[in-house]
Scaffold this motif. Structure first.
Motif, short mmCIF file in Angstrom:
data_model
loop_
_atom_site.label_atom_id
_atom_site.label_comp_id
_atom_site.label_asym_id
_atom_site.label_seq_id
_atom_site.Cartn_x
_atom_site.Cartn_y
_atom_site.Cartn_z
N PHE A 403 0.81 -1.21 0.00
CA PHE A 403 0.00 0.00 0.00
C PHE A 403 0.85 1.27 0.00
O PHE A 403 0.55 2.23 0.68
CB PHE A 403 -0.93 0.02 1.20
CG PHE A 403 -1.93 -1.09 1.21
CD1 PHE A 403 -2.31 -1.72 0.04
CD2 PHE A 403 -2.49 -1.52 2.40
CE1 PHE A 403 -3.23 -2.75 0.04
CE2 PHE A 403 -3.41 -2.54 2.41
CZ PHE A 403 -3.78 -3.17 1.22
N GLY A 404 1.95 1.28 -0.70
CA GLY A 404 2.74 2.50 -0.79
C GLY A 404 4.02 2.48 0.00
O GLY A 404 4.72 3.48 0.07
N GLY A 405 4.35 1.35 0.64
CA GLY A 405 5.63 1.22 1.32
C GLY A 405 5.77 2.12 2.53
O GLY A 405 4.91 2.15 3.42
N ASP A 406 6.87 2.89 2.57
CA ASP A 406 7.20 3.71 3.74
C ASP A 406 6.12 4.75 4.04
O ASP A 406 5.90 5.10 5.20
CB ASP A 406 8.54 4.41 3.53
CG ASP A 406 9.70 3.42 3.50
OD1 ASP A 406 9.48 2.26 3.90
OD2 ASP A 406 10.80 3.81 3.08
N ALA A 411 2.14 6.67 7.83
CA ALA A 411 0.75 7.09 8.06
C ALA A 411 0.12 6.30 9.20
O ALA A 411 -0.57 6.86 10.07
CB ALA A 411 -0.06 6.92 6.78
N LEU A 412 0.38 4.98 9.25
CA LEU A 412 -0.19 4.15 10.31
C LEU A 412 0.38 4.53 11.67
O LEU A 412 -0.35 4.57 12.67
CB LEU A 412 0.09 2.68 10.00
CG LEU A 412 -0.66 2.09 8.80
CD1 LEU A 412 -0.20 0.66 8.54
CD2 LEU A 412 -2.16 2.12 9.03
N VAL A 413 1.68 4.81 11.73
CA VAL A 413 2.29 5.25 12.99
C VAL A 413 1.68 6.57 13.44
O VAL A 413 1.35 6.76 14.63
CB VAL A 413 3.82 5.38 12.85
CG1 VAL A 413 4.42 6.05 14.08
CG2 VAL A 413 4.45 4.01 12.64
N CYS A 414 1.51 7.49 12.52
CA CYS A 414 0.96 8.81 12.86
C CYS A 414 -0.48 8.69 13.36
O CYS A 414 -0.87 9.35 14.34
CB CYS A 414 1.01 9.73 11.65
SG CYS A 414 2.68 10.23 11.17
N ILE A 415 -1.28 7.85 12.70
CA ILE A 415 -2.67 7.67 13.12
C ILE A 415 -2.73 7.13 14.54
O ILE A 415 -3.48 7.63 15.39
CB ILE A 415 -3.41 6.73 12.15
CG1 ILE A 415 -3.58 7.41 10.78
CG2 ILE A 415 -4.77 6.33 12.70
CD1 ILE A 415 -4.15 6.50 9.72
N ALA A 416 -1.95 6.08 14.81
CA ALA A 416 -1.95 5.48 16.15
C ALA A 416 -1.47 6.47 17.20
O ALA A 416 -2.03 6.57 18.30
CB ALA A 416 -1.09 4.23 16.17
#
Length: 423
Positions: A403-406, A411-416
């Protein structure tokens, strides 16, 4: 799932439905990263399977792996407290004259005695019966809600609050409800030989609980009505205030769902505590060696390993979780481990009873901790961080650009992180 309507009632059916779907996309994305990392580690180390805690130790080091194990113990303990608190509330409503401590201790005592004293087949049959009651109850609830509460269901859609403060409380509970990161490595073992087969299993298998959660949320919000939106209630109390015609179905679903969860946690939690103590105070080398032996042995006997707990081949499904038909709690333990287990098991099952009995609103508090702090860290921040560290440290064996790599990992780290800080 039981606590979800109390978190979504302020926003209403439409906003909460959108929040649940977006949370599911976030959960599935993070789960797919764990699956991809699991296959990469299994291929590199020539293992039949790998546990979630082992992934953390592999990518972040033994010391941080011990910290992850400690957080995971806290996570399971908080869910045990929530189960005991919820079951105690239901029993207290059915038997109002019962002492609160006895009401909270009744089922844990029966379940603990069954697990410790009787053959595991008895526990397995009991768990399967409770799962059947749970599925029958939620089916009945949906049927009753559509027939009896049709007008209230339609009226509930008129209530909608799109403010962030109304929608946000539902996200951690939804992530906790739909997440199954800790068993993802085991899914990779049984789903197929490639990461593509595991992705297919995760997407299809994850869609089933999404449909159930959406149905449950809409039916309960319709049955309790929008008037409860301004009332701060314990989630179990909110469920028990639904239309009387649906009360029996709600009670049956709530009790059976909490009971199956309690049985699963009661079986795995004492062993998790013991292994975490070993990992922290006796070093991680022995744990890693035991894990490697278990992985090699699992090729021969069809067993599975999730976290630190060893499972046999047969299993039955549950919402967002797998309940296994055999769990080994005492493999290769010495006298010291047996003594430690005899101390840990009563404390592990008795402590949640004391917490739930003497502290009010423990159901909500335990879910908040599990959903916001432990779950946000374990299954929100850790998977993308572990994937990034593994990928950058092994450039000759990179992970695919999921889904776009890094960009996706960041994005997942930022959301969490934002969700954790915001809450």
């Amino acid at each position: 799932m039981l606590g979800l309507p109390a978190a979504t009632i302020k926003s209403g059916p439409l906003p909460s439905t959108l929040a649940i779907i977006l949370s599911w996309i976030y959960v599935i994305s993070s789960t797919l990263i764990v699956a991809e990392l699991s296959f990469a580690v299994m291929e590199e180390d020539n293992l039949a399977e790998v546990s979630f805690t082992a992934l953390a130790t592999k990518t972040l080091g033994s010391h941080f792996g011990s910290f992850v194990a400690l957080v995971y113990v806290s996570f399971i303990f908080s869910l045990l407290v929530a189960c005991v608190s919820g079951i105690g509330s239901i029993i207290s409503q059915l038997i109002p004259w019962l002492n609160p401590v006895i009401a909270h201790a009744l089922f844990p005592f029966v379940a603990g005695a069954m697990i410790c004293l009787l053959p595991f087949k008895v526990t397995d049959i009991s768990n399967r019966l409770l799962c059947f009651i749970m599925l029958f109850s939620i089916t009945s609830l949906v049927a009753i809600g559509l027939s009896v509460g049709r007008s209230s269901l339609v009226g509930s859609f008129l209530h909608a609050s799109w403010s962030v403060t109304s929608i946000l409380p539902a996200i951690p509970v939804t992530v906790l409800t739909l997440g199954f990161h800790v068993i993802t490595p085991f899914i990779c073992k049984i789903a197929g030989n490639t990461v593509h087969e595991a992705r297919k299993a995760i997407l299809i298998g994850g869609f089933v609980p999404l449909v159930m959660v959406l149905s449950w949320n809409l039916i309960v919000l319709g049955l309790v009505g929008p008037n409860h939106a301004l009332i701060h209630k314990d989630p179990i109390s909110l469920l028990l205030s639904v239309n009387p015609s649906a009360l029996t179905a709600v009670q049956g679903f709530a009790f059976s769902a909490l009971a199956t969860s309690f049985i699963a946690y009661a079986i795995s939690f004492p062993k998790q505590v013991i292994d975490t103590i070993d990992m922290i105070f006796l070093g991680s080398n022995r744990i890693q060696e035991a894990n490697s032996q278990s992985h090699r042995g699992s090729v021969e006997n069809g067993g599975g390993k999730v976290g630190f707990v060893t499972y046999s081949q047969m299993c039955n499904g549950d919402v967002g979780r797998i309940s296994y038909s055999d769990i080994s709690l005492d493999a290769k333990q010495g006298p010291g481990s047996s003594l430690l287990q005899s101390i840990v098991v009563p404390l592990a099952l008795g402590s949640p009873v004391l917490v739930a009995s003497f502290f009010h609103s423990t159901f909500s508090a335990a879910l908040d901790f599990a959903g916001i702090y432990a779950n946000c860290f374990l299954f929100g921040i850790l998977p993308p961080v572990m994937a990034y560290i593994y990928k950058t440290s092994r450039k000759h064996r990179p992970l695919s650009n999921l889904f776009g790599g890094d960009i996706t990992l960041l994005a997942l780290v930022c959301i969490a992180t934002v969700l954790g800080i915001w809450h």
